[in-house]
Design a protein around this motif. Structure first.
Motif, PDB file in Angstrom:
ATOM      1  N   VAL A  15       0.838  -1.203   0.000  1.00  0.00           N
ATOM      2  CA  VAL A  15       0.000   0.000   0.000  1.00  0.00           C
ATOM      3  C   VAL A  15       0.875   1.256   0.000  1.00  0.00           C
ATOM      4  N   ASN A  16       1.945   1.243   0.788  1.00  0.00           N
ATOM      5  CA  ASN A  16       2.844   2.395   0.826  1.00  0.00           C
ATOM      6  C   ASN A  16       3.471   2.664  -0.530  1.00  0.00           C
ATOM      7  N   TYR A  17       4.017   1.609  -1.145  1.00  0.00           N
ATOM      8  CA  TYR A  17       4.703   1.793  -2.427  1.00  0.00           C
ATOM      9  C   TYR A  17       3.732   2.165  -3.548  1.00  0.00           C
ATOM     10  N   LEU A  18       2.491   1.705  -3.446  1.00  0.00           N
ATOM     11  CA  LEU A  18       1.487   2.080  -4.438  1.00  0.00           C
ATOM     12  C   LEU A  18       1.092   3.542  -4.323  1.00  0.00           C
ATOM     13  N   SER A  19       1.141   4.098  -3.128  1.00  0.00           N
ATOM     14  CA  SER A  19       0.614   5.444  -2.891  1.00  0.00           C
ATOM     15  C   SER A  19       1.662   6.546  -3.015  1.00  0.00           C
ATOM     16  N   MET A  20       2.944   6.212  -2.972  1.00  0.00           N
ATOM     17  CA  MET A  20       3.984   7.253  -2.915  1.00  0.00           C
ATOM     18  C   MET A  20       4.007   8.148  -4.150  1.00  0.00           C
ATOM     19  N   TYR A  21       3.993   7.538  -5.331  1.00  0.00           N
ATOM     20  CA  TYR A  21       4.046   8.331  -6.564  1.00  0.00           C
ATOM     21  C   TYR A  21       2.785   9.182  -6.751  1.00  0.00           C
ATOM     22  N   PRO A  22       1.571   8.609  -6.613  1.00  0.00           N
ATOM     23  CA  PRO A  22       0.378   9.460  -6.748  1.00  0.00           C
ATOM     24  C   PRO A  22       0.347  10.607  -5.736  1.00  0.00           C
ATOM     25  N   LEU A  23       0.764  10.346  -4.501  1.00  0.00           N
ATOM     26  CA  LEU A  23       0.769  11.406  -3.499  1.00  0.00           C
ATOM     27  C   LEU A  23       1.749  12.514  -3.862  1.00  0.00           C
ATOM     28  N   MET A  24       2.858  12.148  -4.494  1.00  0.00           N
ATOM     29  CA  MET A  24       3.827  13.158  -4.907  1.00  0.00           C
ATOM     30  C   MET A  24       3.222  14.089  -5.953  1.00  0.00           C
ATOM     31  N   GLN A  25       2.305  13.557  -6.768  1.00  0.00           N
ATOM     32  CA  GLN A  25       1.692  14.381  -7.817  1.00  0.00           C
ATOM     33  C   GLN A  25       0.632  15.328  -7.257  1.00  0.00           C
ATOM     34  N   VAL A  26      -0.114  14.867  -6.265  1.00  0.00           N
ATOM     35  CA  VAL A  26      -1.245  15.668  -5.771  1.00  0.00           C
ATOM     36  C   VAL A  26      -0.938  16.417  -4.481  1.00  0.00           C
ATOM     37  N   ALA A  27       0.048  15.961  -3.719  1.00  0.00           N
ATOM     38  CA  ALA A  27       0.335  16.615  -2.430  1.00  0.00           C
ATOM     39  C   ALA A  27       1.838  16.646  -2.151  1.00  0.00           C
ATOM     40  N   PRO A  28       2.604  17.371  -2.977  1.00  0.00           N
ATOM     41  CA  PRO A  28       4.051  17.446  -2.724  1.00  0.00           C
ATOM     42  C   PRO A  28       4.394  18.064  -1.375  1.00  0.00           C
ATOM     43  N   PHE A  54      10.021   7.005  -6.961  1.00  0.00           N
ATOM     44  CA  PHE A  54       8.681   6.612  -6.527  1.00  0.00           C
ATOM     45  C   PHE A  54       7.937   5.807  -7.599  1.00  0.00           C
ATOM     46  N   LEU A  55       8.102   6.198  -8.866  1.00  0.00           N
ATOM     47  CA  LEU A  55       7.422   5.456  -9.929  1.00  0.00           C
ATOM     48  C   LEU A  55       7.974   4.033 -10.036  1.00  0.00           C
ATOM     49  N   LEU A  58       6.553   1.913  -7.321  1.00  0.00           N
ATOM     50  CA  LEU A  58       5.181   1.521  -7.653  1.00  0.00           C
ATOM     51  C   LEU A  58       5.161   0.369  -8.654  1.00  0.00           C
ATOM     52  N   VAL A  59       6.013   0.447  -9.669  1.00  0.00           N
ATOM     53  CA  VAL A  59       5.975  -0.512 -10.775  1.00  0.00           C
ATOM     54  C   VAL A  59       6.785  -1.773 -10.482  1.00  0.00           C
ATOM     55  N   VAL A  60       7.944  -1.612  -9.835  1.00  0.00           N
ATOM     56  CA  VAL A  60       8.856  -2.734  -9.637  1.00  0.00           C
ATOM     57  C   VAL A  60       8.565  -3.496  -8.347  1.00  0.00           C
ATOM     58  N   VAL A  61       8.320  -2.780  -7.258  1.00  0.00           N
ATOM     59  CA  VAL A  61       8.228  -3.424  -5.945  1.00  0.00           C
ATOM     60  C   VAL A  61       6.796  -3.809  -5.577  1.00  0.00           C
ATOM     61  N   SER A  62       5.856  -2.884  -5.724  1.00  0.00           N
ATOM     62  CA  SER A  62       4.498  -3.175  -5.254  1.00  0.00           C
ATOM     63  C   SER A  62       3.864  -4.386  -5.939  1.00  0.00           C
ATOM     64  N   TYR A 224       9.613   4.965 -20.578  1.00  0.00           N
ATOM     65  CA  TYR A 224       9.066   6.270 -20.175  1.00  0.00           C
ATOM     66  C   TYR A 224      10.145   7.117 -19.504  1.00  0.00           C
ATOM     67  N   HIS A 225      10.927   6.504 -18.618  1.00  0.00           N
ATOM     68  CA  HIS A 225      12.011   7.230 -17.956  1.00  0.00           C
ATOM     69  C   HIS A 225      13.048   7.721 -18.963  1.00  0.00           C
ATOM     70  N   SER A 226      13.349   6.894 -19.916  1.00  0.00           N
ATOM     71  CA  SER A 226      14.404   7.222 -20.875  1.00  0.00           C
ATOM     72  C   SER A 226      13.961   8.253 -21.908  1.00  0.00           C
ATOM     73  N   GLU A 227      12.778   8.044 -22.484  1.00  0.00           N
ATOM     74  CA  GLU A 227      12.370   8.856 -23.633  1.00  0.00           C
ATOM     75  C   GLU A 227      11.514  10.060 -23.275  1.00  0.00           C
ATOM     76  N   VAL A 228      10.758   9.975 -22.188  1.00  0.00           N
ATOM     77  CA  VAL A 228       9.856  11.070 -21.823  1.00  0.00           C
ATOM     78  C   VAL A 228      10.438  11.920 -20.697  1.00  0.00           C
ATOM     79  N   VAL A 229      10.840  11.278 -19.624  1.00  0.00           N
ATOM     80  CA  VAL A 229      11.384  12.017 -18.475  1.00  0.00           C
ATOM     81  C   VAL A 229      12.832  12.407 -18.715  1.00  0.00           C
ATOM     82  N   ASP A 230      13.495  11.743 -19.625  1.00  0.00           N
ATOM     83  CA  ASP A 230      14.891  12.011 -19.978  1.00  0.00           C
ATOM     84  C   ASP A 230      15.863  11.644 -18.873  1.00  0.00           C
ATOM     85  N   PHE A 231      15.812  10.375 -18.465  1.00  0.00           N
ATOM     86  CA  PHE A 231      16.849   9.807 -17.604  1.00  0.00           C
ATOM     87  C   PHE A 231      17.864   9.064 -18.483  1.00  0.00           C
TER      88      PHE A 231
END
Length: 234
Positions: A15-28, A54-55, A58-62, A224-231
């Motif tokens: 639950v924690n790992y699922l919520s971290m990324y969405p919370l960062m978007q709506v309540a930094p 955080f993403l 959400l994707v790897v661990v949760s 997404y990290h490589s092409e959109v976010v530019d990591f």
């Protein structure tokens, strides 16, 4: 009762790992409180690195935690505790040491130590046999031999992948100038292939669709990290 709590902590973590990324978007502002920093320190570069971590959580661990609960992969709980106590500890320590923390006072690493590393130790202590039970579970998996061609291929893939992951973390530490680069590399590689390794040596049935879905989900996130976010530097 102790085993019930040991398993319940997996649900709590999912639950924690699922919520971290969405919370960062709506309540930094909430994360600024958790990291003990002012919201003004959340620059674009800082938010980018935190979102990256955080993403991936959400994707790897949760998904691994949720699958562990659904399919009753009790031994994977030992793997998750082990990785928090040793792999996450090492990557967080080096991140703080070389200054890859997005905050000047290493607040992100400090929170990682408290929540992930010490939390992992506390979770392991909840094993019916204590931390020795965690190490016993890891040793049982390590001694297991794949029984078919599919599992043998998974084990080979896992060992190659974790070797690559180690090299990626070294590259992130020495070459790439990306905040939280080591942690991002760890989550993208070593943690992924520990899940693959578990399925290679665990004696319970492995739903192949589960691994296919997991691979596609991780691959899509990395693109997404490589092409959109530019990591791309990683």
């Amino acid at each position: 009762m102790a085993m019930d709590m040991y398993t319940f902590m997996v649900l709590f973590g999912a639950v924690n790992y699922l919520s971290m990324y969405p919370l960062m978007q709506v309540a930094p502002w909430l994360w600024s409180k958790i990291f003990f920093v002012d919201l003004d320190t959340f620059t674009d570069a800082t938010v980018k690195s935190i979102n990256g971590v955080f993403l991936l959580l959400l994707v790897v661990v949760s998904p691994t935690y949720l699958a562990t609960l659904k399919y009753k992969y009790t031994l994977y709980i030992d793997v998750s505790v082990f990785q928090r106590m040793f792999i996450v500890f090492t990557c967080a320590f080096v991140t703080g040491l070389i200054g890859q923390d997005p905050f000047p006072n290493r607040n992100f690493v400090l929170v990682m130590f408290i929540v992930d590393v010490l939390g992992g130790v506390a979770h392991g202590a909840g094993h019916p046999q204590g931390l020795s039970g965690v190490f016993g579970g890891m040793w049982k998996l390590f001694k297991s031999t794949p029984t078919n061609a599919f599992n043998k291929a998974l084990r080979l893939e896992a060992y190659i992948g974790m070797t690559y992951g180690f090299m990626a973390c070294v590259y992130a530490a020495v070459v790439a100038d990306v905040k939280m680069g080591i942690v991002i590399s760890m989550l993208s590689t070593i943690i992924v292939y520990l899940w693959v390794w578990f399925h290679a040596v665990d004696q319970s049935d492995t739903p192949r669709t589960l691994l296919i879905f997991y691979r596609l989900l991780v691959a899509g996130t990395l693109l997404y990290h490589s092409e959109v976010v530019d990591f791309g530097a990683l």
